[in-house]
Design a protein around this motif. Structure first.
Motif, mmCIF file in Angstrom:
data_model
loop_
_atom_site.group_PDB
_atom_site.id
_atom_site.type_symbol
_atom_site.label_atom_id
_atom_site.label_comp_id
_atom_site.label_asym_id
_atom_site.label_seq_id
_atom_site.Cartn_x
_atom_site.Cartn_y
_atom_site.Cartn_z
ATOM 1 N N TYR A 188 0.856 -1.187 0.000
ATOM 2 C CA TYR A 188 0.000 0.000 0.000
ATOM 3 C C TYR A 188 0.894 1.240 0.000
ATOM 4 C CZ TYR A 188 -3.625 -3.288 1.421
ATOM 5 O OH TYR A 188 -4.507 -4.350 1.478
ATOM 6 N N ALA A 189 0.685 2.111 -0.979
ATOM 7 C CA ALA A 189 1.488 3.324 -1.096
ATOM 8 C C ALA A 189 0.687 4.523 -0.618
ATOM 9 C CB ALA A 189 1.930 3.543 -2.543
ATOM 10 N N GLY A 190 1.251 5.238 0.358
ATOM 11 C CA GLY A 190 0.621 6.474 0.786
ATOM 12 C C GLY A 190 0.807 7.519 -0.296
ATOM 13 N N ASP A 191 -0.305 8.033 -0.852
ATOM 14 C CA ASP A 191 -0.211 8.944 -1.994
ATOM 15 C C ASP A 191 -1.405 9.883 -2.017
ATOM 16 O OD1 ASP A 191 -0.727 9.461 -5.189
ATOM 17 O OD2 ASP A 191 1.395 9.236 -4.722
ATOM 18 N N GLY A 208 2.552 -4.374 3.558
ATOM 19 C CA GLY A 208 3.701 -3.483 3.530
ATOM 20 C C GLY A 208 3.254 -2.084 3.144
ATOM 21 N N PHE A 209 3.678 -1.085 3.904
ATOM 22 C CA PHE A 209 3.357 0.309 3.605
ATOM 23 C C PHE A 209 4.567 0.970 2.948
ATOM 24 C CE2 PHE A 209 0.378 -0.126 7.335
ATOM 25 C CZ PHE A 209 -0.800 -0.001 6.593
ATOM 26 N N LEU A 210 4.348 1.618 1.802
ATOM 27 C CA LEU A 210 5.406 2.323 1.087
ATOM 28 C C LEU A 210 5.354 3.804 1.434
ATOM 29 C CD1 LEU A 210 4.838 0.674 -2.407
ATOM 30 C CD2 LEU A 210 6.718 0.174 -0.853
ATOM 31 N N ILE A 211 6.465 4.326 1.949
ATOM 32 C CA ILE A 211 6.547 5.737 2.320
ATOM 33 C C ILE A 211 7.737 6.365 1.586
ATOM 34 C CG2 ILE A 211 6.922 7.385 4.203
ATOM 35 C CD1 ILE A 211 4.225 6.033 4.366
ATOM 36 N N GLY A 212 7.496 7.501 0.919
ATOM 37 C CA GLY A 212 8.529 8.115 0.102
ATOM 38 C C GLY A 212 9.198 9.314 0.727
ATOM 39 N N ASN A 213 10.088 9.895 -0.039
ATOM 40 C CA ASN A 213 10.879 11.050 0.373
ATOM 41 C C ASN A 213 10.012 12.192 0.885
ATOM 42 O OD1 ASN A 213 12.096 13.858 -0.863
ATOM 43 N ND2 ASN A 213 13.667 12.586 0.091
ATOM 44 N N GLU A 214 10.521 12.903 1.894
ATOM 45 C CA GLU A 214 9.771 13.973 2.551
ATOM 46 C C GLU A 214 9.281 15.041 1.572
ATOM 47 O OE1 GLU A 214 12.671 12.403 5.697
ATOM 48 O OE2 GLU A 214 12.678 12.767 3.543
ATOM 49 N N ALA A 215 10.088 15.375 0.579
ATOM 50 C CA ALA A 215 9.726 16.449 -0.353
ATOM 51 C C ALA A 215 9.078 15.941 -1.633
ATOM 52 C CB ALA A 215 10.970 17.272 -0.696
ATOM 53 N N ILE A 230 -3.280 4.668 -1.340
ATOM 54 C CA ILE A 230 -4.198 5.096 -0.290
ATOM 55 C C ILE A 230 -3.864 6.525 0.120
ATOM 56 C CG2 ILE A 230 -4.720 2.807 0.626
ATOM 57 C CD1 ILE A 230 -2.495 3.224 2.693
ATOM 58 N N ARG A 231 -4.860 7.224 0.607
ATOM 59 C CA ARG A 231 -4.648 8.616 1.016
ATOM 60 C C ARG A 231 -5.131 8.820 2.442
ATOM 61 N NH1 ARG A 231 -9.631 11.055 0.665
ATOM 62 N NH2 ARG A 231 -11.150 9.903 -0.593
ATOM 63 N N ILE A 232 -4.569 9.819 3.079
ATOM 64 C CA ILE A 232 -5.011 10.209 4.419
ATOM 65 C C ILE A 232 -5.817 11.498 4.265
ATOM 66 C CG2 ILE A 232 -4.280 10.923 6.724
ATOM 67 C CD1 ILE A 232 -1.717 9.292 6.272
ATOM 68 N N PRO A 233 -7.138 11.442 4.423
ATOM 69 C CA PRO A 233 -7.955 12.643 4.246
ATOM 70 C C PRO A 233 -7.561 13.722 5.250
ATOM 71 C CG PRO A 233 -9.311 10.664 4.335
ATOM 72 C CD PRO A 233 -7.940 10.275 4.778
ATOM 73 N N MET A 234 -7.527 14.965 4.787
ATOM 74 C CA MET A 234 -7.149 16.076 5.663
ATOM 75 C C MET A 234 -8.070 17.263 5.464
ATOM 76 S SD MET A 234 -3.007 15.847 5.392
ATOM 77 C CE MET A 234 -3.027 15.358 3.667
ATOM 78 N N ALA A 235 -8.318 17.952 6.549
ATOM 79 C CA ALA A 235 -9.139 19.155 6.500
ATOM 80 C C ALA A 235 -8.237 20.380 6.300
ATOM 81 C CB ALA A 235 -9.948 19.296 7.791
ATOM 82 N N GLY A 236 -8.874 21.532 6.132
ATOM 83 C CA GLY A 236 -8.110 22.770 6.003
ATOM 84 C C GLY A 236 -7.310 22.815 4.709
ATOM 85 N N GLN A 237 -6.178 23.512 4.741
ATOM 86 C CA GLN A 237 -5.360 23.688 3.544
ATOM 87 C C GLN A 237 -4.081 22.838 3.572
ATOM 88 O OE1 GLN A 237 -4.856 27.844 2.371
ATOM 89 N NE2 GLN A 237 -6.586 28.427 3.679
ATOM 90 N N VAL A 238 -4.051 21.871 4.474
ATOM 91 C CA VAL A 238 -2.889 20.994 4.573
ATOM 92 C C VAL A 238 -2.838 20.069 3.358
ATOM 93 C CG1 VAL A 238 -1.783 19.165 5.909
ATOM 94 C CG2 VAL A 238 -2.952 21.047 7.077
ATOM 95 N N GLU A 239 -1.694 20.020 2.689
ATOM 96 C CA GLU A 239 -1.545 19.189 1.499
ATOM 97 C C GLU A 239 -0.932 17.821 1.805
ATOM 98 O OE1 GLU A 239 0.642 21.339 -1.413
ATOM 99 O OE2 GLU A 239 -0.937 22.820 -1.766
ATOM 100 N N SER A 240 -0.025 17.783 2.766
ATOM 101 C CA SER A 240 0.641 16.516 3.069
ATOM 102 C C SER A 240 1.096 16.522 4.520
ATOM 103 C CB SER A 240 1.839 16.301 2.145
ATOM 104 O OG SER A 240 2.805 17.328 2.336
ATOM 105 N N LEU A 241 1.514 15.341 4.978
ATOM 106 C CA LEU A 241 1.968 15.184 6.354
ATOM 107 C C LEU A 241 3.441 14.804 6.393
ATOM 108 C CD1 LEU A 241 -1.004 13.115 7.825
ATOM 109 C CD2 LEU A 241 -0.556 15.553 8.194
#
Length: 262
Positions: A188-191, A208-215, A230-241
């Motif tokens: 599963y890729a966080g995207d 297995g969770f795939l996590i990529g470079n910070e930038a 898969i995505r992590i839903p977010m409120a406000g104007q946050v684009e990524s974690l």
């Protein structure tokens, strides 16, 4: 007592703190502070160093009992050896851990792996290991562009988890991912473009969770090998974690599902 910063052992510790290549060549790394020292398995200790004040404190007697390879050093020498601004009286040179991919999968229950591509921040890497232990992951896989796990900053961030969570580095991440998929591990890729929310998938089987470079996130080649985005839903104007925060959310969701299933 070692009182000179020019002592050969002092120079070796300094090199181990600063140079990843030297750590790999020697198979050694540096552990600092009472907590990290106390949790370090004694059979991993190559050499320990403590100030006279620290070693003479009765409160530390049990910690130092049975440590044969202990050298006393002056306060100035320990400061020269330390990677921190305020040394805590003790450090150790320890032997590295050696794991294989089989070690990460052959543990109790379904596999739960964190697979990291080019994670650069030592604090993120250390936090992923620490949170991963809490979530019950079975191991961490890193590509060779990820920060050195034996960097002193990573070691401190793990708060001891580096002694208990198995990990491997790979110089061919796509080949490693293909091997995992052949073994039945779903990736599963966080995207940000993931179709499903992270909490709508089933992580109770080998995962297995795939996590990529910070930038930059995951490379296109790695992302293409994921079974699901898969995505992590977010409120406000946050684009990524932050990579460590995103990893923690995914790991603890898997832990929650596995608790409920059991």
């Amino acid at each position: 007592m070692i009182a000179s910063p020019s002592n050969a052992q002092v120079k070796q510790v300094c090199a181990l703190c600063k140079k990843s290549r030297y750590r790999k060549e020697t198979g050694l790394f540096v552990v600092e502070g009472p907590k990290m020292f106390q949790e370090l398995p004694k059979d991993r200790i190559h050499q320990a160093y403590a100030t006279e004040k620290f070693a003479g404190d009765p409160a530390h007697a049990s910690m130092l009992r049975g440590i044969d390879r202990l050298r006393l050093v002056s306060e100035d020498v320990l400061k020269a050896m330390s990677d921190t601004q305020t040394p805590q009286g003790i450090l150790a040179v320890a032997r590295m851990y050696r794991y294989s991919l089989a070690d990460l999968k052959n543990r109790k229950g379904p596999a739960l792996l964190m697979i990291l591509e080019t994670i650069q921040d030592p604090g993120n890497l250390g936090t992923i290991l620490r949170a991963g232990e809490g979530a019950g992951i079975t191991g961490v896989i890193m590509d060779n562009n990820t920060a050195d796990i034996y960097n002193p900053k990573v070691i401190r961030s793990t708060m001891g988890s580096i002694y208990r969570v198995p990990f491997v580095s790979t110089d061919d991440l796509p080949k490693t991912l293909a091997s995992l998929k052949e073994q039945g591990i779903r990736l599963y890729a966080g995207d940000l473009e993931g179709r499903k929310s992270y909490d709508r998938e089933d992580y109770t089987l080998d995962t297995g969770f795939l996590i990529g470079n910070e930038a930059r996130g995951l490379t296109a080649k790695t992302k293409a090998m994921a079974d699901h985005l898969i995505r992590i839903p977010m409120a406000g104007q946050v684009e990524s974690l932050n990579a460590a925060i995103a990893s923690s959310i995914l790991m603890f969701e898997a832990a929650r599902q596995r608790r409920e299933k059991s």
